[in-house]
Design a protein around this motif. Structure first.
Motif, PDB file in Angstrom:
ATOM      1  N   ASN A 129       0.812  -1.218   0.000  1.00 61.06           N
ATOM      2  CA  ASN A 129       0.000   0.000   0.000  1.00 61.06           C
ATOM      3  C   ASN A 129       0.845   1.267   0.000  1.00 61.06           C
ATOM      4  OD1 ASN A 129       0.888  -0.366   2.681  1.00 61.06           O
ATOM      5  ND2 ASN A 129      -0.880   0.734   3.487  1.00 61.06           N
ATOM      6  N   LYS A 150      -0.631 -10.822   1.174  1.00 58.36           N
ATOM      7  CA  LYS A 150      -1.389 -10.635   2.410  1.00 58.36           C
ATOM      8  C   LYS A 150      -0.591 -11.058   3.637  1.00 58.36           C
ATOM      9  CE  LYS A 150      -5.837 -10.997   0.128  1.00 58.36           C
ATOM     10  NZ  LYS A 150      -7.154 -11.634   0.118  1.00 58.36           N
ATOM     11  N   TRP A 153      -0.878  -7.272   8.413  1.00 62.95           N
ATOM     12  CA  TRP A 153      -2.173  -6.699   8.778  1.00 62.95           C
ATOM     13  C   TRP A 153      -1.963  -5.243   9.146  1.00 62.95           C
ATOM     14  CZ3 TRP A 153      -7.092  -7.757   8.216  1.00 62.95           C
ATOM     15  CH2 TRP A 153      -8.038  -7.074   8.985  1.00 62.95           C
ATOM     16  N   LYS A 157      -6.804  -4.142   7.150  1.00 65.52           N
ATOM     17  CA  LYS A 157      -6.849  -5.075   6.012  1.00 65.52           C
ATOM     18  C   LYS A 157      -5.467  -5.698   5.808  1.00 65.52           C
ATOM     19  CE  LYS A 157      -6.218  -1.249   2.850  1.00 65.52           C
ATOM     20  NZ  LYS A 157      -6.886  -0.021   2.965  1.00 65.52           N
ATOM     21  N   TRP A 158      -5.452  -6.757   5.023  1.00 65.58           N
ATOM     22  CA  TRP A 158      -4.198  -7.424   4.700  1.00 65.58           C
ATOM     23  C   TRP A 158      -3.470  -6.664   3.605  1.00 65.58           C
ATOM     24  CZ3 TRP A 158      -2.293 -10.652   7.945  1.00 65.58           C
ATOM     25  CH2 TRP A 158      -3.120 -11.407   8.759  1.00 65.58           C
ATOM     26  N   GLN A 159      -2.156  -6.612   3.748  1.00 70.61           N
ATOM     27  CA  GLN A 159      -1.298  -5.934   2.762  1.00 70.61           C
ATOM     28  C   GLN A 159      -0.238  -6.913   2.274  1.00 70.61           C
ATOM     29  OE1 GLN A 159       0.411  -2.962   5.285  1.00 70.61           O
ATOM     30  NE2 GLN A 159      -1.428  -1.708   5.335  1.00 70.61           N
TER      31      GLN A 159
END
Length: 185
Positions: A129, A150, A153, A157-159
């Motif tokens: 992100n 993913k 966290w 949300k998962w990154q």
């Protein structure tokens, strides 16, 4: 001490630890540097920052050349001597984002790492992100090598965690296009 057009890179001083702790405790910074929960950090963080600054292959405080204002830090750490690889870590205060400082800084440090420290590769990881950082890393020659899908966290949300690297031969080939006007010799 090293200088670029607008920045000075120097050794860490005792007085810098207050600024470094404040930098790490900025939630905008902390969530981009760590896979841990974003929480206020105190004595434990200071011990960690002291250890990182003393054990890294290269650790420099970044300040503005004109006013000596604290900008952040940059490091080459977790060096693998046999493979001539080190991991890059850096953080700039948010007030210095979007001004081209990261690009200027990275061009200098990458060049220094390959020409003076004889590294073969520089590795980093960045959260998916953090698109501004990824753009800068691509701009200075880093290539995406892998994605941990993913794996972190953050912000509810998962990154993805993106792994990138730049090799000495790729860096040298990019220099064939002419000298970089942003680096002061």
């Amino acid at each position: 001490m090293f200088e670029t057009d607008r920045l000075r890179l120097r050794a860490v001083r005792e007085a810098d630890f207050e600024d470094l702790i404040a930098l790490w405790n900025d939630d905008r910074i902390q969530k981009m540097l760590s896979t841990d929960f974003v929480v206020p950090l105190g004595a434990k963080l200071e011990k960690l920052v002291r250890e990182m600054s003393s054990s890294a292959l290269f650790y420099a405080i970044i300040e503005t050349k004109d006013s000596h204002e604290f900008v952040g830090f940059i490091s080459l750490w977790d060096a693998q001597t046999k493979n001539r690889d080190a991991r890059l870590g850096m953080a700039l205060l948010p007030s210095f984002w979007g001004r081209g400082y990261a690009t200027e800084l990275l061009r200098f440090v990458i060049d220094y790492a390959f020409r003076q420290l004889a590294l073969h590769r520089i590795t980093l990881n960045v959260f998916g992100n953090n698109t501004a950082a990824i753009r800068v890393y691509n701009k200075v020659g880093f290539i995406q090598e892998g994605v941990q899908r993913k794996a972190n966290w953050g912000d509810g949300k998962w990154q993805d965690v993106i792994w990138m690297a730049v090799l000495d031969e790729d860096w040298e080939a990019s220099k064939q296009d002419g000298p970089d006007p942003k680096i002061v010799s």
